[in-house]
Design a protein around this motif. Structure first.
Motif, PDB file in Angstrom:
ATOM      1  N   LEU A 151       0.760  -1.245  -0.005  1.00 33.78           N
ATOM      2  CA  LEU A 151      -0.049   0.131  -0.100  1.00 33.78           C
ATOM      3  C   LEU A 151       0.892   1.089   0.061  1.00 33.78           C
ATOM      4  O   LEU A 151       2.018   1.348   1.050  1.00 33.78           O
ATOM      5  N   ASN A 152       0.776   2.108  -1.039  1.00 29.30           N
ATOM      6  CA  ASN A 152       1.789   3.159  -1.239  1.00 29.30           C
ATOM      7  C   ASN A 152       1.064   4.691  -0.568  1.00 29.30           C
ATOM      8  O   ASN A 152       1.772   5.139   0.275  1.00 29.30           O
ATOM      9  N   VAL A 153       0.151   4.987  -1.115  1.00 27.94           N
ATOM     10  CA  VAL A 153      -0.402   6.193  -0.690  1.00 27.94           C
ATOM     11  C   VAL A 153      -2.113   5.982  -0.353  1.00 27.94           C
ATOM     12  O   VAL A 153      -2.791   5.252  -0.949  1.00 27.94           O
ATOM     13  N   MET A 154      -2.487   6.225   0.823  1.00 25.59           N
ATOM     14  CA  MET A 154      -3.536   5.805   1.373  1.00 25.59           C
ATOM     15  C   MET A 154      -4.336   6.971   1.965  1.00 25.59           C
ATOM     16  O   MET A 154      -3.927   7.835   2.412  1.00 25.59           O
ATOM     17  N   ASP A 155      -5.725   7.355   1.216  1.00 24.64           N
ATOM     18  CA  ASP A 155      -6.244   8.536   1.436  1.00 24.64           C
ATOM     19  C   ASP A 155      -7.689   8.146   1.887  1.00 24.64           C
ATOM     20  O   ASP A 155      -8.354   7.060   1.584  1.00 24.64           O
ATOM     21  N   TRP A 156      -8.406   9.157   2.688  1.00 24.27           N
ATOM     22  CA  TRP A 156      -9.787   9.170   3.074  1.00 24.27           C
ATOM     23  C   TRP A 156     -10.169  10.435   2.512  1.00 24.27           C
ATOM     24  O   TRP A 156      -9.866  11.527   2.762  1.00 24.27           O
ATOM     25  N   TYR A 157     -11.502  10.305   1.685  1.00 26.91           N
ATOM     26  CA  TYR A 157     -12.156  11.564   1.008  1.00 26.91           C
ATOM     27  C   TYR A 157     -13.400  11.414   1.648  1.00 26.91           C
ATOM     28  O   TYR A 157     -13.972  10.487   2.313  1.00 26.91           O
ATOM     29  N   ARG A 158     -14.280  12.525   1.365  1.00 17.13           N
ATOM     30  CA  ARG A 158     -15.567  12.754   1.885  1.00 17.13           C
ATOM     31  C   ARG A 158     -16.270  13.463   0.872  1.00 17.13           C
ATOM     32  O   ARG A 158     -15.861  14.659   0.347  1.00 17.13           O
ATOM     33  N   GLN A 159     -17.621  13.299   1.084  1.00 17.22           N
ATOM     34  CA  GLN A 159     -18.484  14.005  -0.192  1.00 17.22           C
ATOM     35  C   GLN A 159     -19.804  14.237   0.397  1.00 17.22           C
ATOM     36  O   GLN A 159     -20.390  13.209   0.660  1.00 17.22           O
ATOM     37  N   ALA A 160     -20.072  15.407   0.921  1.00 18.75           N
ATOM     38  CA  ALA A 160     -21.230  15.932   1.330  1.00 18.75           C
ATOM     39  C   ALA A 160     -22.311  15.905   0.270  1.00 18.75           C
ATOM     40  O   ALA A 160     -22.094  16.446  -0.678  1.00 18.75           O
ATOM     41  N   PRO A 161     -23.645  15.942   0.517  1.00 21.00           N
ATOM     42  CA  PRO A 161     -24.512  16.362  -0.694  1.00 21.00           C
ATOM     43  C   PRO A 161     -24.412  17.460  -1.327  1.00 21.00           C
ATOM     44  O   PRO A 161     -24.400  18.597  -0.536  1.00 21.00           O
ATOM     45  N   GLY A 162     -24.455  17.697  -2.542  1.00 21.12           N
ATOM     46  CA  GLY A 162     -24.370  18.885  -3.231  1.00 21.12           C
ATOM     47  C   GLY A 162     -22.897  19.564  -3.270  1.00 21.12           C
ATOM     48  O   GLY A 162     -22.594  20.590  -3.812  1.00 21.12           O
ATOM     49  N   LYS A 163     -22.004  18.758  -2.679  1.00 21.42           N
ATOM     50  CA  LYS A 163     -20.563  19.464  -2.784  1.00 21.42           C
ATOM     51  C   LYS A 163     -19.737  18.443  -3.356  1.00 21.42           C
ATOM     52  O   LYS A 163     -19.912  17.170  -3.711  1.00 21.42           O
ATOM     53  N   GLN A 164     -18.384  18.945  -3.721  1.00 21.78           N
ATOM     54  CA  GLN A 164     -17.505  18.001  -4.219  1.00 21.78           C
ATOM     55  C   GLN A 164     -16.830  17.012  -3.208  1.00 21.78           C
ATOM     56  O   GLN A 164     -16.963  17.238  -1.847  1.00 21.78           O
ATOM     57  N   ARG A 165     -16.224  16.152  -3.782  1.00 22.61           N
ATOM     58  CA  ARG A 165     -15.358  15.127  -2.806  1.00 22.61           C
ATOM     59  C   ARG A 165     -14.084  15.847  -2.635  1.00 22.61           C
ATOM     60  O   ARG A 165     -13.521  16.079  -3.428  1.00 22.61           O
ATOM     61  N   ASP A 166     -13.779  15.947  -1.117  1.00 19.92           N
ATOM     62  CA  ASP A 166     -12.645  16.525  -0.601  1.00 19.92           C
ATOM     63  C   ASP A 166     -11.614  15.417   0.150  1.00 19.92           C
ATOM     64  O   ASP A 166     -12.094  14.663   0.674  1.00 19.92           O
ATOM     65  N   THR A 170      -5.227  -3.133   5.705  1.00 17.18           N
ATOM     66  CA  THR A 170      -6.204  -2.204   6.207  1.00 17.18           C
ATOM     67  C   THR A 170      -5.958  -0.831   6.642  1.00 17.18           C
ATOM     68  O   THR A 170      -5.083  -0.557   7.374  1.00 17.18           O
ATOM     69  N   VAL A 171      -6.837   0.141   6.036  1.00 11.61           N
ATOM     70  CA  VAL A 171      -6.583   1.671   6.314  1.00 11.61           C
ATOM     71  C   VAL A 171      -7.629   1.947   7.284  1.00 11.61           C
ATOM     72  O   VAL A 171      -8.785   1.782   7.188  1.00 11.61           O
ATOM     73  N   TYR A 172      -7.224   2.691   8.122  1.00  9.34           N
ATOM     74  CA  TYR A 172      -8.552   3.205   9.171  1.00  9.34           C
ATOM     75  C   TYR A 172      -8.666   4.651   9.396  1.00  9.34           C
ATOM     76  O   TYR A 172      -7.377   5.412   9.057  1.00  9.34           O
ATOM     77  N   LEU A 173      -9.657   5.130   9.675  1.00  4.70           N
ATOM     78  CA  LEU A 173     -10.043   6.389  10.110  1.00  4.70           C
ATOM     79  C   LEU A 173     -10.638   6.834  11.401  1.00  4.70           C
ATOM     80  O   LEU A 173     -11.622   6.382  11.368  1.00  4.70           O
ATOM     81  N   GLN A 174      -9.829   7.076  12.556  1.00  2.00           N
ATOM     82  CA  GLN A 174     -10.371   7.286  13.652  1.00  2.00           C
ATOM     83  C   GLN A 174     -10.857   8.841  13.573  1.00  2.00           C
ATOM     84  O   GLN A 174     -10.041   9.606  13.476  1.00  2.00           O
ATOM     85  N   ASP A 218      -3.410   3.944  -3.373  1.00  2.00           N
ATOM     86  CA  ASP A 218      -2.283   3.592  -4.478  1.00  2.00           C
ATOM     87  C   ASP A 218      -1.682   2.402  -4.088  1.00  2.00           C
ATOM     88  O   ASP A 218      -1.032   2.720  -3.025  1.00  2.00           O
ATOM     89  N   LEU A 219      -1.646   1.434  -4.924  1.00  2.00           N
ATOM     90  CA  LEU A 219      -1.106   0.190  -4.323  1.00  2.00           C
ATOM     91  C   LEU A 219      -0.482  -0.708  -5.511  1.00  2.00           C
ATOM     92  O   LEU A 219      -0.520  -0.207  -6.493  1.00  2.00           O
ATOM     93  N   TYR A 220       0.332  -1.519  -5.198  1.00  2.00           N
ATOM     94  CA  TYR A 220       0.985  -2.513  -5.880  1.00  2.00           C
ATOM     95  C   TYR A 220       0.427  -4.082  -5.588  1.00  2.00           C
ATOM     96  O   TYR A 220       0.434  -4.483  -4.519  1.00  2.00           O
ATOM     97  N   ALA A 221      -0.143  -4.564  -6.621  1.00  2.00           N
ATOM     98  CA  ALA A 221      -0.786  -5.812  -6.512  1.00  2.00           C
ATOM     99  C   ALA A 221      -0.083  -6.681  -7.403  1.00  2.00           C
ATOM    100  O   ALA A 221       0.375  -6.268  -8.718  1.00  2.00           O
ATOM    101  N   GLY A 222       0.129  -8.075  -7.193  1.00  2.00           N
ATOM    102  CA  GLY A 222       1.087  -8.821  -7.888  1.00  2.00           C
ATOM    103  C   GLY A 222       0.705  -9.211  -9.387  1.00  2.00           C
ATOM    104  O   GLY A 222       1.359  -8.929 -10.429  1.00  2.00           O
ATOM    105  N   ALA A 223      -0.749  -9.299  -9.599  1.00  2.00           N
ATOM    106  CA  ALA A 223      -1.280  -9.782 -10.837  1.00  2.00           C
ATOM    107  C   ALA A 223      -1.706  -8.223 -11.508  1.00  2.00           C
ATOM    108  O   ALA A 223      -1.343  -8.339 -12.835  1.00  2.00           O
ATOM    109  N   SER A 224      -1.995  -7.266 -10.818  1.00  2.00           N
ATOM    110  CA  SER A 224      -2.476  -5.998 -11.794  1.00  2.00           C
ATOM    111  C   SER A 224      -1.445  -4.874 -11.671  1.00  2.00           C
ATOM    112  O   SER A 224      -1.596  -3.921 -12.367  1.00  2.00           O
ATOM    113  N   GLY A 225      -0.150  -5.056 -11.210  1.00  2.00           N
ATOM    114  CA  GLY A 225       0.687  -4.079 -11.015  1.00  2.00           C
ATOM    115  C   GLY A 225       0.199  -2.638 -10.234  1.00  2.00           C
ATOM    116  O   GLY A 225      -0.332  -3.052  -9.427  1.00  2.00           O
TER     117      GLY A 225
END
Length: 120
Positions: free
Chosen positions: A31-46, A77-81, A98-105
Motif C-alpha cells: 500500500l503506497n498512498v492511502m487516502d480518505w475522502y468525503r463528499q457531502a450532498p451537493g458538494k465536491q469530494r474532498d 487495512t486503512v483506518y480513519l479514527q 495507490d497500491l501494487y498488486a502482483g497480478a495487476s501492477g
C-alpha cells in the motif's frame, strides 16, 4: 482482482466517535498512498486525510486534531479514527489507495463509500 471495502459508518451524536475501516483484497504487495475522502450532498469530494508508505500524514484543516489515519499492513487495512464529531462531518466517506498488486501492477482504487451522519 483488487477491491476496497469500507465499513464503520453510521449515525452518531455530535461529540461522538467512529472508526472507519478500508480493507484491500487481492494479491496486494504494498500500500503506497492511502487516502480518505468525503463528499457531502451537493458538494465536491474532498481529501480528509492522507498517509504515505513512509508514514507521512496530511489532514484537512477542518479535521486536524480530531481525525487520525493509520494502516495495518499485515491486514491491508486503512483506518480513519474520527473523534469529537460535528454535524458538518456528515458525508459519504471514501477510501482511495495507490497500491501494487502482483497480478495487476500499480493502480489506484476507490472504495464504495460509507455514510457517516452526525446529529446535533
Amino acid at each position: 482482482q483488487v477491491q476496497l471495502v469500507e465499513s464503520g459508518g453510521g449515525l452518531v451524536q455530535a461529540g461522538g466517535s467512529l472508526r472507519l475501516s478500508c480493507v484491500a483484497s487481492g494479491s496486494i504487495a504494498s500500500l503506497n498512498v492511502m487516502d480518505w475522502y468525503r463528499q457531502a450532498p451537493g458538494k465536491q469530494r474532498d481529501l480528509v486525510a492522507r498517509l504515505s508508505s513512509r508514514g507521512t500524514t496530511t489532514y484537512a484543516d477542518s479535521v486536524k486534531g480530531r481525525f487520525t489515519i493509520s494502516v495495518d499492513n499485515a491486514k491491508n487495512t486503512v483506518y480513519l479514527q474520527m473523534n469529537s464529531l460535528k454535524p458538518e462531518d456528515t458525508a459519504v466517506y471514501y477510501c482511495r489507495v495507490d497500491l501494487y498488486a502482483g497480478a495487476s501492477g500499480y493502480g489506484t482504487y476507490w472504495g464504495q463509500g460509507t455514510q457517516v451522519t452526525v446529529s446535533p
